[in-house]
Design an enzyme around this catalytic site. Structure first.
Site, short mmCIF file in Angstrom:
data_model
loop_
_atom_site.label_atom_id
_atom_site.label_comp_id
_atom_site.label_asym_id
_atom_site.label_seq_id
_atom_site.Cartn_x
_atom_site.Cartn_y
_atom_site.Cartn_z
N GLU A 81 9.89 -0.36 -10.13
CA GLU A 81 10.00 -0.94 -11.47
C GLU A 81 10.77 -0.02 -12.41
OE1 GLU A 81 5.93 -2.10 -12.35
OE2 GLU A 81 6.27 -4.03 -11.42
N GLU B 156 6.42 -7.46 -5.05
CA GLU B 156 5.04 -7.53 -5.56
C GLU B 156 4.79 -8.88 -6.21
OE1 GLU B 156 3.71 -4.42 -8.21
OE2 GLU B 156 4.73 -2.88 -7.02
#
Ligand code: BG6
Length: 484
Positions: free
Chosen positions: A192, A385
């Protein structure tokens, strides 16, 4: 009756985890602490909002090393994967996974960041884990840095703003691919990468409250530039290895305009540009996009580059796109009702329901996002995810009937299948998480995402035993039949 949906035969189904949320063993075999392991647990009812657990001073961080205040630091204990990895990997295999996404802890390999040689004990641990995955026939996707820079690097070098950290990261990443290329095909240099800007702005580098907001924001874009350079150096080096693919990992969350007022629609486009497309744009084209130049100018942000940076970025772009997707939101205007999101509050959407943590569930938003990314980049896509965090307790039969998780996954899978029919090249999915882990954002064990329940509470009390939830069996059946 169950509904059958379509997926390609070779689609990579699996689960994702991160070192600081599962491993524990924070002080063994030479490992140093990362800032993640220095954030104390605060009970939900005792904290106003999440930022309370993040505005740490350097003194707080130093005090935590010897735990002078007697606090509980959940990420130091994780779910004891360090000692139980064989059992967990066997459970993933039994569930029918084809791929396992995990991260390596930087502090196990180069505890201080600046050592000449890697820590042999750290390498040995990951070799054992990778061997086990190989034995079980699991493909691997490895995140090189999942939110866990060793604290000594921050303390001595000040973190990413220092270009020496680029070399330290490269030495670390190079060591991993030199040692483990035979086991790992898919590499993600940073988890991320778009949340890093938030992290340092939120004080995870210590003493953030001494800086103005403008200084924090400018500093975080410099940190980010240095991460782009570090990633490009790794991509360049990875070209020496066959059968290796390097991708990105961006926290995605579809955002909608609050209404059809053109002013708001355009504001949403601008938010999307700087919050998500900017990252993908730089990593896929190797250039800073034009809208970012205006943003930097208007916000007095000047990125300090070395002459060779531009060419390095240009020559070393990613080979696939991976992203996390949990929720969507609307843009936040004055008076917009807000809800919690991943690390920050977001605008509430009246058409969606949210989890207990306020994350708005939006499977169609995933199809929207997949189409956006495919249309814009034409690179293979991977969902690294996706999942739902819930408060759960074992029932008298030692399981959990988590129908809400089954519904969440089924609805997202249906939209993924539709996106593939739209023509999107989506080649895999790792759910967050195959097994309960410590929450990244709130440090709770009780925010459970797993297909497998782990018997630890927020204070790491319990047997640590693993129990399969109803969703474990459902997911296994789904991968065999594609029935939701
Ligand atoms: C992503 C992270 O932001 O979301 C994971 O990559 C994290 O590390 C996951 O655990 C879910 O967030 P949280 O805060 O509920 O654990």
């Amino acid at each position: 009756m169950n509904k059958k949906i379509e997926f390609p035969k070779n689609f990579l189904w699996g689960g994702a985890t991160a070192a600081t949320q599962i491993e524990g063993a924070y002080n063994v075999d030479g490992k140093s602490l990362s800032v993640m392991e220095m954030i104390p647990f605060i009970k939900l009812k005792d904290r106003k909002d999440l930022s309370e657990t993040r505005n740490l001073t350097t003194q707080d961080l130093l005090d935590s090393i010897e735990n002078k205040k007697g606090l509980h630091y959940p990420k130091r204990y994780g779910i004891d994967f360090y000692n139980r990895y064989k059992e967990d990997i066997a459970l993933f295999k039994e569930a029918g996974f084809k791929i396992f996404r995990m991260s390596v802890s930087w502090g196990r390999i180069f505890p201080n960041g600046d050592e000449e040689e890697p820590n042999k004990k750290g390498l040995e641990f990951y070799k054992n884990v990778f061997e086990e995955c190989k034995k079980q026939g699991l493909e691997l996707m490895v995140t090189i840095n999942h939110f866990d820079m060793p604290f000594p690097i921050i303390q001595k070098y000040g973190g990413w703003k220092n270009r020496k950290v680029i070399d330290m990261y490269f030495k670390y990443a190079k060591t991993l691919i030199d040692e483990f290329s035979e086991y790992v095909k898919y590499w993600l240099p940073f988890n991320e990468i778009n949340l890093g800007v938030l992290f340092s702005a939120m004080g995870l580098e210590g003493d953030s409250n001494k800086k103005t907001l403008q200084e924090k924001i400018a500093g975080t874009y410099q940190d980010l530039h240095n991460q782009f350079v570090a990633q490009a150096k790794f991509i360049e080096y990875a070209k020496n290895f066959d059968n290796t693919m390097v991708g990105c990992m961006v926290a995605d969350a579809t955002t909608y305009s609050i209404d059809c007022n053109p002013i708001n629609v355009f504001e949403n486009q601008q938010k999307e540009q700087m919050k998500k497309f900017f990252y993908y744009d730089v990593m896929t084209s190797g250039e800073y996009p034009s809208y970012s130049k205006r943003f930097f100018k208007e916000n007095k942000i000047e990125i300090i580059k070395e002459i060779s940076d531009d060419q390095l970025l240009k020559n070393n772009t990613i080979q696939f796109i991976s992203f996390s997707y949990y929720m969507s939101s609307t843009i936040a205007k004055e008076n917009t009702e807000m809800t919690e999101g991943n690390l920050m509050k977001m605008g509430k959407n009246p058409f969606l329901v949210a989890t207990e943590w306020g994350w708005q569930i939006d499977p169609i938003g995933l199809r929207y996002c997949l189409n956006q990314l495919w249309d814009r980049y034409h690179l293979p896509l991977f969902i690294s995810e996706n999942g739902i965090g819930v408060l759960e307790e074992l029932n008298e039969s030692n399981t959990i009937n988590d129908d809400y998780r089954i519904e969440y996954l089924g609805k997202h899978f249906e939209q993924m299948s539709e996106a593939i029919k739209d023509g999107v090249n989506l080649f895999g999915y790792t759910m967050w998480t195959p097994i309960d882990v410590v929450s990244a954002g709130s440090n709770e064990m009780s925010k459970r995402y797993g297909l497998i329940y782990v018997d630890y509470d927020d204070y790491h009390k319990g047997t640590g035993n693993r129990f399969k939830k109803k969703s474990y069996y459902w997911f296994k059946n789904f991968m065999e039949t594609c029935e939701i």
